[in-house]
Structures are given as C-alpha cells and as structure tokens.
Write a protein that holds these residues in place. Structure first.
Motif, short mmCIF file in Angstrom:
data_model
loop_
_atom_site.label_atom_id
_atom_site.label_comp_id
_atom_site.label_asym_id
_atom_site.label_seq_id
_atom_site.Cartn_x
_atom_site.Cartn_y
_atom_site.Cartn_z
N ARG A 72 0.83 -1.21 0.00
CA ARG A 72 0.00 0.00 0.00
C ARG A 72 0.86 1.26 0.00
O ARG A 72 0.57 2.23 -0.69
CB ARG A 72 -0.95 0.01 1.20
N MET A 73 1.96 1.24 0.77
CA MET A 73 2.84 2.41 0.82
C MET A 73 3.55 2.62 -0.51
O MET A 73 3.70 3.75 -0.97
CB MET A 73 3.82 2.29 1.98
N ILE A 74 3.94 1.53 -1.14
CA ILE A 74 4.58 1.62 -2.46
C ILE A 74 3.59 2.17 -3.48
O ILE A 74 3.93 3.03 -4.31
CB ILE A 74 5.13 0.24 -2.91
N GLU A 75 2.34 1.72 -3.41
CA GLU A 75 1.31 2.18 -4.34
C GLU A 75 1.04 3.68 -4.17
O GLU A 75 0.87 4.42 -5.15
CB GLU A 75 0.01 1.39 -4.11
N ILE A 76 1.00 4.14 -2.92
CA ILE A 76 0.82 5.58 -2.64
C ILE A 76 1.98 6.38 -3.23
O ILE A 76 1.78 7.42 -3.86
CB ILE A 76 0.72 5.82 -1.11
N GLN A 78 3.93 5.46 -5.71
CA GLN A 78 3.83 5.34 -7.17
C GLN A 78 2.81 6.32 -7.74
O GLN A 78 3.08 7.03 -8.72
CB GLN A 78 3.42 3.90 -7.52
N THR A 79 1.64 6.40 -7.10
CA THR A 79 0.56 7.28 -7.57
C THR A 79 0.94 8.76 -7.45
O THR A 79 0.76 9.54 -8.38
CB THR A 79 -0.74 7.01 -6.76
N ASN A 80 1.46 9.14 -6.29
CA ASN A 80 1.76 10.54 -6.04
C ASN A 80 2.93 11.05 -6.87
O ASN A 80 2.92 12.18 -7.36
CB ASN A 80 2.04 10.77 -4.55
N PHE A 81 3.95 10.21 -7.02
CA PHE A 81 5.15 10.66 -7.72
C PHE A 81 5.19 10.22 -9.19
O PHE A 81 6.20 10.40 -9.87
CB PHE A 81 6.40 10.19 -6.97
N LYS A 82 4.05 9.64 -9.64
CA LYS A 82 3.88 9.29 -11.07
C LYS A 82 5.09 8.53 -11.62
O LYS A 82 5.74 8.94 -12.57
CB LYS A 82 3.63 10.56 -11.89
N THR A 83 5.34 7.41 -10.98
CA THR A 83 6.48 6.60 -11.38
C THR A 83 6.06 5.13 -11.46
O THR A 83 4.94 4.78 -11.09
CB THR A 83 7.63 6.79 -10.37
N SER A 84 6.93 4.27 -11.95
CA SER A 84 6.61 2.84 -12.04
C SER A 84 6.67 2.23 -10.65
O SER A 84 7.27 2.79 -9.72
CB SER A 84 7.62 2.13 -12.95
N ARG A 85 6.09 1.05 -10.52
CA ARG A 85 6.11 0.37 -9.23
C ARG A 85 7.55 0.08 -8.79
O ARG A 85 7.90 0.26 -7.62
CB ARG A 85 5.31 -0.94 -9.29
N GLU A 86 8.36 -0.36 -9.72
CA GLU A 86 9.76 -0.70 -9.41
C GLU A 86 10.52 0.54 -8.92
O GLU A 86 11.26 0.49 -7.94
CB GLU A 86 10.47 -1.27 -10.64
N GLU A 87 10.32 1.67 -9.63
CA GLU A 87 10.98 2.92 -9.24
C GLU A 87 10.48 3.40 -7.88
O GLU A 87 11.25 3.89 -7.06
CB GLU A 87 10.74 4.00 -10.30
N ALA A 88 9.16 3.25 -7.67
CA ALA A 88 8.57 3.68 -6.40
C ALA A 88 9.18 2.89 -5.24
O ALA A 88 9.58 3.47 -4.22
CB ALA A 88 7.06 3.47 -6.43
#
Length: 208
Positions: A72-76, A78-88
């Motif tokens: 969930r923290m990774i998804e947040i 990813q969404t806020n910083f507009k990046t890929s899941r791996e980068e997040a």
C-alpha cells in the motif's frame, strides 16, 4: 502470581516500542518527517511530498483485503510521484535507508527487557507483535538499538506480511491466522491500552 498466570499460556505476543525498547515517539516522528520530506520534495515538490507522506501514515487507519501494508505504501508513492512500481519501491527504500540509521539516538534499552525475553524464549513461542509499518530490516535495527536479540523471536509482524495495523482488531485476527494460534493460548504484553486492548475483541488476553 504473575508468573503462574504467565505459564498458563503457550505464546507470548510482545509489543516493541515502549514495552521492550524505549522510543521517543513524538520527537522521533518529527525528526523522521523533517529528514525524509526534503528527499521526497526533490521528486515532485513540497505539496506532493506532504500529501504522499500523510497518505502513507494513514495506512494505519484501515485494513486492506488485497495489499500488504508495504504494498500500500509503495502504491501511494507510485501514484503521487507518477512513477513505475519498481521505481517507487526503489526510491522509497532508498529514502528510508538514508534516514533510518540517523534516528538511533531516539531508541534505548528498557531495564530488564532483554533478560525477560531471554528467560521467556525457553518457556513460550515468542512473537514480536510490533506495529507493522516497517520491513524486517528496520525492525531488527530498532531491536538491536534497544538491546533485544531478533533471533529469539519465532515471528515478527512486519509491513511486508500484514494487511492491517494496530489498534485495528483485524491486525490481531490476521496474526492469529498466520501463526495458526488459538487466541486463548496467547497473551499480549504491551504498554498502551489504546493499541493493545483491541486484541481482546478477537479473544486474546492482554497483560495489564
């Protein structure tokens, strides 16, 4: 009397912060935020950094059926910083890795805690029932700062395996399910009524 009561249980669920180790909650949170915010700000500015941090802190308020707390923290992120899941995941871990070791001064030993754990390991199955906002690496780091040996615990509730946080009853229900424990065979030892007493809603006795 306390000892005879203890011995009627098979599994001890031990809280970490304030129970086994000292941790300066308010100042600790303040320093964590003031150190990590400038790092997040470089990605999308202050507004996005603040929003993302607040949303990650709000993960504690609700359980999830599908995602672990870590996911969930990774998804947040990813969404806020507009990046890929791996980068997040990479950025989030890098930021925490950079900040966390600098927080050691906020943690310390609680007199008798290590000796109690050392005694209890031969009598019970020990589970570290810490609030699962961190992966095992950072939980182990805090334990060592407080003089507690992580190897004495058969299990630790970490962010990458749990789908809810304290004080939600779902956290305690999931702990029982994952460990295949019967609630009546467990005793929770903690230091905060607000965080610990919801365990009684799923049948876990709480030492007070």
């Amino acid at each position: 009397e306390a000892m005879s009561e203890l011995k009627s249980y098979q599994n001890l669920l031990l809280d970490l912060d304030g129970t086994l180790i000292n941790s300066g909650n308010f100042l600790l949170n303040l320093e964590f935020i003031t150190r990590i915010l400038p790092m997040l700000k470089q990605l999308q500015g202050w507004k996005v950094a603040l929003r993302a941090l607040k949303e990650m802190q709000d993960v504690v308020k609700t359980p999830s059926k599908e995602l672990t707390n870590q996911e969930r923290m990774i998804e947040i992120f990813q969404t806020n910083f507009k990046t890929s899941r791996e980068e997040a995941e990479k950025h989030l871990l890098k930021s925490i890795n950079s900040v966390f070791p600098k927080l050691e001064s906020h943690f310390g030993k609680i007199l008798g805690a290590a000796a109690f754990v050392d005694w209890a390991k031969d009598c019970f199955t020990l589970t570290l029932a810490t609030n699962p906002m961190w992966t095992s690496e950072f939980v182990h780091m805090r334990m060592r700062w407080g003089g507690i040996n992580p190897d004495l615990f058969s299990s630790i509730t970490t962010a990458d395996r749990m789908h809810a946080c304290k004080p939600l009853p779902e956290y305690y229900r999931e702990l029982l399910s994952q460990e295949k424990f019967e609630a009546k065979d467990c005793l929770l030892i903690g230091n905060e009524r607000k965080m610990d007493l919801p365990a009684t809603q799923v049948g876990i006795p709480v030492f007070k």
